[in-house]
Design an enzyme around this catalytic site. Structure first.
Site, short mmCIF file in Angstrom:
data_model
loop_
_atom_site.label_atom_id
_atom_site.label_comp_id
_atom_site.label_asym_id
_atom_site.label_seq_id
_atom_site.Cartn_x
_atom_site.Cartn_y
_atom_site.Cartn_z
N ASP A 81 -6.18 -0.83 -14.21
CA ASP A 81 -7.08 -0.32 -12.91
C ASP A 81 -8.58 -0.55 -13.10
O ASP A 81 -9.04 -0.34 -14.27
CB ASP A 81 -6.80 0.99 -12.58
CG ASP A 81 -7.13 1.49 -11.32
OD1 ASP A 81 -7.27 0.66 -10.16
OD2 ASP A 81 -7.34 2.97 -11.06
N VAL A 233 -3.24 6.50 -6.91
CA VAL A 233 -3.33 8.26 -6.97
C VAL A 233 -3.78 8.45 -8.38
O VAL A 233 -3.03 8.14 -9.46
CB VAL A 233 -2.12 8.69 -6.76
CG1 VAL A 233 -2.27 10.40 -6.83
CG2 VAL A 233 -1.54 8.30 -5.39
ZN LIG Z 1 -9.82 2.22 -7.07
#
Ligand SMILES: [Zn+2]
Length: 285
Positions: A81, A233
């Site tokens: 990410d 999340v």
């Molecule tokens: Zn992000």
């Protein structure tokens, strides 16, 4: 089972639900997330952001994520990410992540396109899928997976730029900015669903919503109806584990470290289960 990112989000795209992508910083987060996913028969994505490497080194976390994915009875993708550079994306590919996000959203458009396209080309050659970001997802300043930049929270993704970006980069998923923010919200944000619908109508690539920790349930549902196939999340898992641990320490007569670990696993399981149901990915595995 370890499953290609593209396969997981394509199914979500076809069947109109969103896959939860959970930032896991510890063994407890991974154990809780997997247990919720298996219990609810949901595909999930385990992910780690570059900003989290100091507390969860990528090369140490990768074998944990991959082993958990291999042993899981539901589809699991292992995703980087917010990679900030080509070098980080290559490191993640070497470590075994089966998809990477390059976040060039802070760069000028031409530079974001050029770097995202190069990373897509390199990653695809290695059989790894790519998520990119267009438009600025800012930060609330409380936790989260982002870059800590709170200056550009109101810059929405442009519809025509999204079409050009996708045609020129050939990425597999696109994170967009529609009023969402990373981290813990002070007030519940209002997402620009009309803009999302326009971006979705103009493109066929699955769209990603970052900042899934404080959005209203109604906005999540509207997002899923309008092309969001993956929701990140991060903060919610940290908050859940912290609160459950606080309650345990305040109420247990003889708290110990094993008890703290159990709190973190159980809180992660419950938070992930809540989000899986909210994103309608339960029963899809
Ligand atoms: Zn992000």
């Amino acid at each position: 089972m370890l499953t290609p990112f593209r396969e997981i989000i394509r199914d979500a795209h076809l069947r109109h639900y969103a896959v939860g992508a959970f930032n896991c910083l510890s063994l407890e987060h991974v154990m809780g997330a997997l247990s919720a996913a298996e219990e609810l028969r949901a595909p999930i994505i385990l992910q780690l952001a570059e900003v989290q490497f100091p507390e969860a080194p990528m090369e140490w976390m990768a074998p944990l994520f991959l082993r958990a994915a291999h042993e899981a009875t539901v589809p699991v993708a292992v995703h980087l990410d917010h990679g900030r550079s080509i070098e980080t994306c290559i490191r993640a590919i070497r470590a075994g992540f089966n998809s990477v996000m390059f976040d060039g959203a802070a760069l000028p458009l031409e530079e974001n396109i050029a770097r995202s396209a190069l990373i897509a080309r390199l990653a695809h050659a290695a059989g790894v899928d790519v998520e990119a970001e267009l438009g600025r997802v800012g930060d609330t300043g409380f936790g989260g997976e982002g870059t800590g930049d709170s200056s550009a929270a109101d810059i929405f993704t442009d519809v025509e730029e999204s079409a050009r970006f996708l045609a020129e980069t050939e990425v597999d998923a696109l994170a967009i900015a529609i009023g969402n923010l990373h981290g813990r919200y002070i007030a519940t944000p209002q997402l620009n669903i009309a803009r999302l619908a326009e971006i979705n109508a103009r493109n066929r690539t699955p769209l990603v919503l970052h900042g899934g920790s404080g959005t209203s349930e109604a906005d999540f549902k509207a997002s899923i109806r309008n092309g969001i196939c993956k929701i990140n999340v991060a903060t919610a898992l940290q908050v859940a584990a912290t609160e459950q641990t606080e309650r345990y320490l305040a109420t247990d007569a003889a708290p110990d470290y094993i008890g703290i670990k159990r709190c973190a696993i159980e809180a992660s399981r419950r938070s992930v289960a809540y989000h899986i149901r909210l994103f309608e990915s339960d029963g899809k595995a």
